[in-house]
Design an enzyme around this catalytic site. Sequence first.
Site, PDB file in Angstrom:
ATOM      1  N   ASP A 275       0.863  -1.177   0.000  1.00  0.00           N
ATOM      2  CA  ASP A 275       0.000   0.000   0.000  1.00  0.00           C
ATOM      3  C   ASP A 275       0.907   1.237   0.000  1.00  0.00           C
ATOM      4  O   ASP A 275       2.135   1.137   0.143  1.00  0.00           O
ATOM      5  CB  ASP A 275      -0.975  -0.009   1.188  1.00  0.00           C
ATOM      6  CG  ASP A 275      -2.205   0.869   0.889  1.00  0.00           C
ATOM      7  OD1 ASP A 275      -2.125   1.735  -0.012  1.00  0.00           O
ATOM      8  OD2 ASP A 275      -3.243   0.689   1.548  1.00  0.00           O
ATOM      9  N   ALA A 276       0.308   2.398  -0.179  1.00  0.00           N
ATOM     10  CA  ALA A 276       1.083   3.630  -0.370  1.00  0.00           C
ATOM     11  C   ALA A 276       2.065   3.861   0.778  1.00  0.00           C
ATOM     12  O   ALA A 276       1.656   3.939   1.939  1.00  0.00           O
ATOM     13  CB  ALA A 276       0.133   4.810  -0.488  1.00  0.00           C
TER      14      ALA A 276
END
Length: 754
Positions: A275-276
């Site tokens: 994820d980011a």
Amino acid sequence: MANMGTTAGQSELSARAEELLASMTLAEKAGQLTQYFYFGMLEGVEGPVGDQPREVQAALSRGGAGSLLFVSDPAQANRLQRMTIEGNRLGIPALFGFDVVHGLRTVFPVPIAMAASWDPTMVERAQAVAAREARAVGIHWTFAPMVDIARDPRWGRIVEGAGEDPYLGAAMAAAQVRGFQGGGLGEPERVIAGPKHFAGYGAAAGGRDYDEANISTSELWNVYLPPFRAAVEAGAGNVMTAYMDLNGIPATGNAWLLGDVLRARFGFKGFLVSDANAVRSLATHGFAADLTDAAARAVNAGVDLEMAISDPAYAHLEEAVAAGAVSVEAIDACVRRALEAKLALGLFEQPYVDEERARVVLADPAHREVARVAAQRSAVLLRNEGGLLPLSTERLRSVAVIGHLAASKRDTLGPWAFDFDLEETVTVLEGVRARLGGVAEVHYAPGVRPAQRMFPSIFDMFPGNVPAVPEGFDDEAELARAVEVARSADVALVVLGEWQNLVGEQASRSSLELPGRQLELLRAVVATGAPVVLLVMSGRPVDLRWAAEHVPAILAIWYPGTQGGAAVADLVFGDVAPGGKLPFSWPRSVGQIPVTYSHTTSHDPGAQGERYWDEPSTPLYRFGTGLSYTTFSYSDLSVDRDQLPVGETLTVSVAVANTGERAGDEVAQLYVHQRYGTASRPVRELKGFRRLHLEAGERTTLRFTLGPDELSYWNAAAGDYVLDTATFDLWVGGSSGAELGTTFATTPAVAQAH
Ligand code: BGC
């Protein structure tokens, strides 16, 4: 790589990947594994992204990025693709990802709504349209479906998933993967599906987004993992890791979770993305010592691509190799998977998109029709005293439409929409006006101003995401005007709920009350004596205790999307009947959270199972509930045998009849309960469902099967799936409260003759 076509195709593809890999430097490999946000859509918008696009372009021009996200303009995609191909010695194209969560230009109802349709066929069709639009503009891969089970509606991301149940969640996960990907990677007009967030994100402590999740072994395997398993079995080409600590280990650095469970146990063959900034965050967690350590540990855990906003940890991979923290072979395994995905999609042959064709695809009217049907099928009728709905237009002279959300185009679309066309978005007000076409007067009053968040969210940087308060809005005068409008109407349609920026990522809340002065507005409108239809626009349950007693008709319309208002009018005026069912237990109040139908019995102190002294323990509306404009009855439930040897499959039959005066849809649901065994099992578990349409008076017989997949479960003591010999209760009906039941027993497996 999952579903990549024939074995011959697969080996040719692997050979090409191997060839590229053999000629790459370590720095080029690290570049391939780096995915950057590119906020190109915000270029020219003051402030938020600063120099970020320029930084990314510099990385592309030197082969420092293999993938981008957030590009949805075909001209921009082509320009950046050219920069990428020309920027690396080997001419490797970039992979473009985007959050195509519930549509791109055509926005479908939010995922929790689509789950409420209990209609995997419709959901698959909608996501196929989303894939078609995405691929046309140059998007290759979607960060969807979100398959996190959510049993805590304080967590704003409940709107992105399928709710509380692993069986429904698994069905929705598989349907979405099929819709996005079709039969396999590389099909035209499809994109790679990336189920997320692996795993347990929905169990964030206190419902606070990003906080740690502590999940028991039994819950992890029986509740949180099944939708991922289903998505992998449906062929998902990608999986995204989760941000948070799962039972003390960050999910993005968890070799057991990503390796032993996802790859070894579930057979996932695609590529993993963090994820980011989640690789960088391994240091924030107090897990990795620094960014070099974070990069090494993510690769060692099997995270192929790092999603980064800037300053990626994978830029430190060379140092990590030099320090002996990660092997070149481990990095190669990641690069191989990234290259195989690009090869499977045919990007080397066709890296660019046809911009003219993109315009045509985005404008396809057939896509809007799918969106309208999706919104019709997602709505859930929670109350309909005296058959107030559907409204007949015959004696209708004047309709009041009340509530700011009734006329807000942006809110009608819901969160996780970026590429929408507001012009064509149909609000409830517009839908009602168009449907009545002058037959009755329609008067609108917002009543209240949009409620404001206490803290900003990352999404505030997108224009129009924060609802504007009309200048000079006089709260008291507007409230009074709404009451006046209701008083002189034959019926009031009141649209209340949550503004879309109050739900989603970074939108957890500590209460479920209707934000702002909406309850006050509702009470005032009801007090006029006008019949009231409450249309709930939300992505999570809100506190409806008062409404459930005082408002005759309540219809959950969720964030219904591009064609939302038209679909709501279709439902309200009876052109179609609502047939959706709740994908979660609708709590009475925040204090009951988590409340799920599928709990174990545990100690019974006698008092009818009640646990609180100040409120019932049951939800306001149970899982699987939803009314229609007609009624259904169930009968003739039978099983084909009452003794089922382990490993074999039982057939269940039941008759369903439409006992009312109108055609309608019903969702027949099958629940089981294992009475005893080597673990305690929930009082009920959904193990089958079917949405069906029946004409007035029509009757049909349904068949369900129950085999090892449905009857086995993860046993925490055994550390494996087990299927006990036991007696089972079984019910079929129109909600989790289904009463028509029977029993059967599982018996020892029949020995195979040799
Ligand atoms: C979210 C993901 C999303 C990603 C890219 C993250 O903050 O958790 O679900 O795919 O951003 O937008």
